[in-house]
Design an enzyme around this catalytic site. Structure first.
Site, PDB file in Angstrom:
ATOM      1  N   HIS A 138       0.832  -1.205   0.000  1.00 53.79           N
ATOM      2  CA  HIS A 138       0.000   0.000   0.000  1.00 53.79           C
ATOM      3  C   HIS A 138       0.862   1.248   0.000  1.00 53.79           C
ATOM      4  O   HIS A 138       1.878   1.330   0.694  1.00 53.79           O
ATOM      5  CB  HIS A 138      -0.930   0.005   1.208  1.00 53.79           C
ATOM      6  CG  HIS A 138      -2.136   0.861   1.005  1.00 53.79           C
ATOM      7  ND1 HIS A 138      -2.088   2.237   1.050  1.00 53.79           N
ATOM      8  CD2 HIS A 138      -3.427   0.535   0.723  1.00 53.79           C
ATOM      9  CE1 HIS A 138      -3.297   2.732   0.813  1.00 53.79           C
ATOM     10  NE2 HIS A 138      -4.133   1.717   0.615  1.00 53.79           N
ATOM     11  N   HIS A 139       0.429   2.231  -0.788  1.00 52.23           N
ATOM     12  CA  HIS A 139       1.186   3.473  -0.925  1.00 52.23           C
ATOM     13  C   HIS A 139       1.198   4.285   0.374  1.00 52.23           C
ATOM     14  O   HIS A 139       2.012   5.201   0.532  1.00 52.23           O
ATOM     15  CB  HIS A 139       0.578   4.320  -2.050  1.00 52.23           C
ATOM     16  CG  HIS A 139       1.572   5.170  -2.780  1.00 52.23           C
ATOM     17  ND1 HIS A 139       2.676   5.730  -2.156  1.00 52.23           N
ATOM     18  CD2 HIS A 139       1.635   5.586  -4.071  1.00 52.23           C
ATOM     19  CE1 HIS A 139       3.363   6.439  -3.037  1.00 52.23           C
ATOM     20  NE2 HIS A 139       2.761   6.364  -4.199  1.00 52.23           N
ATOM     21  N   ALA A 140       0.326   3.968   1.324  1.00 52.97           N
ATOM     22  CA  ALA A 140       0.307   4.692   2.590  1.00 52.97           C
ATOM     23  C   ALA A 140       1.608   4.519   3.359  1.00 52.97           C
ATOM     24  O   ALA A 140       1.940   5.343   4.217  1.00 52.97           O
ATOM     25  CB  ALA A 140      -0.864   4.227   3.457  1.00 52.97           C
ATOM     26  N   ASN A 316       6.020   8.248   2.983  1.00 54.24           N
ATOM     27  CA  ASN A 316       5.976   9.013   1.745  1.00 54.24           C
ATOM     28  C   ASN A 316       6.605  10.380   1.934  1.00 54.24           C
ATOM     29  O   ASN A 316       6.236  11.119   2.854  1.00 54.24           O
ATOM     30  CB  ASN A 316       4.527   9.183   1.293  1.00 54.24           C
ATOM     31  CG  ASN A 316       3.953   7.918   0.700  1.00 54.24           C
ATOM     32  OD1 ASN A 316       4.124   7.630  -0.475  1.00 54.24           O
ATOM     33  ND2 ASN A 316       3.267   7.139   1.535  1.00 54.24           N
TER      34      ASN A 316
END
Length: 525
Positions: A138-140, A316
């Site tokens: 997941h990009h989270a 991120n």
């Protein structure tokens, strides 16, 4: 527990069934000579021995009461490897196209938020007895550079690495979930800290805004916003700029890295400029086929890292800039020049404001609102009517330039699998690996059912650029042909109809380690 930053949490709050927010990779693998084992079991054992090397493997989300604040990461001390590492067997004949289609389907499904947000799929049944692995995270919890650090935890430089030291045993907690009071207190404390961070960045933000205002040559002597050269604020409408569904189409291609570097060197452009030009040329050919090429130049959204050198934390730290693709320019060499100018201006602009871009910001009371707005935006299909900020997402991720191994198998490819979104139904991401540029094109299947055509045009555009460079060099070497060459260069470049022959033959890999990839691809095209 560990708090998600405001940017990390945004990938959770804006996720909908139509826009899953995970990224991944597709790797073709070469098993050791004479291998007789069960590779799926070897992969599970390999991951089990490496889980302590990256927190991504063992952390999961703990949601705040009523979603009043961002969730936090907590340790999961009972990870189910049989769930996270799965086996898939392709139906016969096991072509590369079948593999692409299956990865597209796997990439369209949401992840289980009650578990750590990663999944691996070991895929067999490929033609020639090859293996593949598809992974998604997941990009989270990860961006491009954090993904490279994550890969280091599971990849090796040799097929037989030294044993990994086992982790220190930690006593298990008895409570499965954190208490409401504990979560509420953590949310309150983190929100205060986020406000403090935001206040501290205000002076930098103010300086960044002032740096964008530069004197312009006007009769009144006024000042105006300085935008990147050759950049239109909004892109033209194309078939790519629509609301999307959860269905995905996926295609991969590879181009020798050395050829692209040499082309950039001869033209005085960067590697990324040439990659952008290849993507732009492929889109120009594709839209011309359908009579949808806009007169106004298309633009691309480009991710830009905000990380300090050496920072490999699992979060991120990325922003986005926009630059022209110069799709209104027929000549590929002239197109590279325009892209290069726009790229340099965008870099200068980003450099002046980079330090002021926040990656953590308060969102108390906002998560449920952000989720509702994201869902409403998709269902209302506003993306079908609003002018796009950019037409396509293009990302260029640097990778290892030496062969890597996973559970004893050699990685032949490093194809990325990224995220399309409402208003930008196509994402073109390229990862450099072991002397190749591996392109992964992921799109909404309804908007771009023939993403294979765009992938084919990547190869054709690359060859067109090399051909134009050769013609220019020939003209320089033969002075009496220079005038004729200049006249021909001024003529618009005709976009040829796509050949029915197998395009993958043009991408046959010259690197011995990748012969298996080229053979598998050639059998499918």
């Amino acid at each position: 527990m560990k708090h998600l930053s405001g940017l990390d949490a945004t990938f959770l709050h804006t996720e909908t069934p139509e826009t899953p927010m995970h990224v991944g990779g597709l790797h073709l693998l070469e098993l050791p000579a004479g291998y007789k084992g069960d590779f799926y079991e070897d992969v599970k054992a390999h991951i089990a021995s490496r889980m302590h090397l990256s927190e991504i493997f063992t952390r999961k989300l703990a949601l705040m009461p009523f979603e009043l604040s961002n969730p936090v990461w907590v340790e999961d001390d009972d990870v189910d490897l049989d769930y996270h590492v799965r086996r898939v067997t392709l139906p016969r004949p096991g072509t590369m196209r079948q593999l692409e289609q299956y990865v597209g389907r796997l990439h369209s499904t949401l992840m289980d938020r009650s578990r750590p947000l990663w999944e691996f799929f070991v895929i067999d049944g490929l033609q020639g007895g090859g293996m593949a692995m598809y992974s998604k995270v997941h990009h989270a919890g990860i961006d491009g550079q954090a993904g490279a650090a994550f890969a280091q935890a599971i990849m090796d430089l040799t097929p037989h690495p030294d044993p990994i030291k086992a982790p220190r045993q930690i006593a298990r907690r008895r409570n499965y979930q954190l208490g409401v009071a504990e979560l509420a207190g953590a949310a309150f404390t983190n929100t205060l800290q986020q406000y403090v961070k935001l206040v501290k960045t205000l002076p930098d933000m103010a300086r960044a805004v002032r740096s964008l205002i530069v004197p312009q040559p006007t009769s009144e002597g006024s000042k105006a916003w300085a935008l990147p050269k050759n950049l239109n604020v909004l892109g033209p409408r194309t078939p790519l700029n629509v609301a999307i569904t959860n269905q995905r189409s996926y295609a991969v291609r590879s181009i020798p890295l050395t050829e692209v570097k040499q082309a950039g060197k001869k033209l005085g452009a960067s590697l990324n400029d040439v990659v952008m030009a290849i993507c732009a040329g492929a889109l120009r050919r594709y839209l011309s086929d359908h009579g949808k090429l806009p007169k106004k130049p298309m633009s691309a959204a480009i991710p830009v890292t905000l990380r300090a050198p050496g920072d490999t934390s699992s979060n991120n730290q990325v922003s986005m800039t926009v630059m022209t693709l110069a799709t209104d320019v027929a000549d590929p060499i002239e197109r590279i020049k325009v892209i290069s100018e726009s790229s340099a201006a965008a870099k200068n602009l980003m450099g002046s404001i980079k330090a002021a871009i926040p990656t953590d910001f308060p969102s108390f009371g906002a998560p449920w609102l952000m989720s509702g707005l994201a869902s409403m935006y998709g269902r209302s299909r506003l993306a079908d009517r609003l002018p796009p900020v950019a037409n396509v997402v293009i990302s260029n991720v640097p990778g290892a330039q030496t062969a890597l191994y996973f559970a004893g198998a050699k990685l032949l490819t490093y194809y990325p699998v990224s995220i399309p979104s409402h208003g930008m139904a196509l994402n073109m991401t390229v990862q450099s690996y072991n002397g190749m540029l591996d392109f992964g094109l992921i799109a909404c299947r309804r908007a771009v059912p023939d993403v294979e055509d765009i992938a084919d045009y990547l190869l054709e555009e690359h060859h067109a650029i090399l051909a134009r460079i050769r013609s220019l060099e020939a003209a320089e070497a033969t002075p009496h042909l220079a005038a004729a060459t200049a006249a021909n260069a001024a003529k618009p470049l005709k976009v040829p109809a796509r050949k029915k022959a197998a395009p993958a033959k043009a991408a046959v890999r010259k690197t011995p380690a990748r012969k298996r990839t080229a053979t598998a691809a050639a059998a499918t095209r």
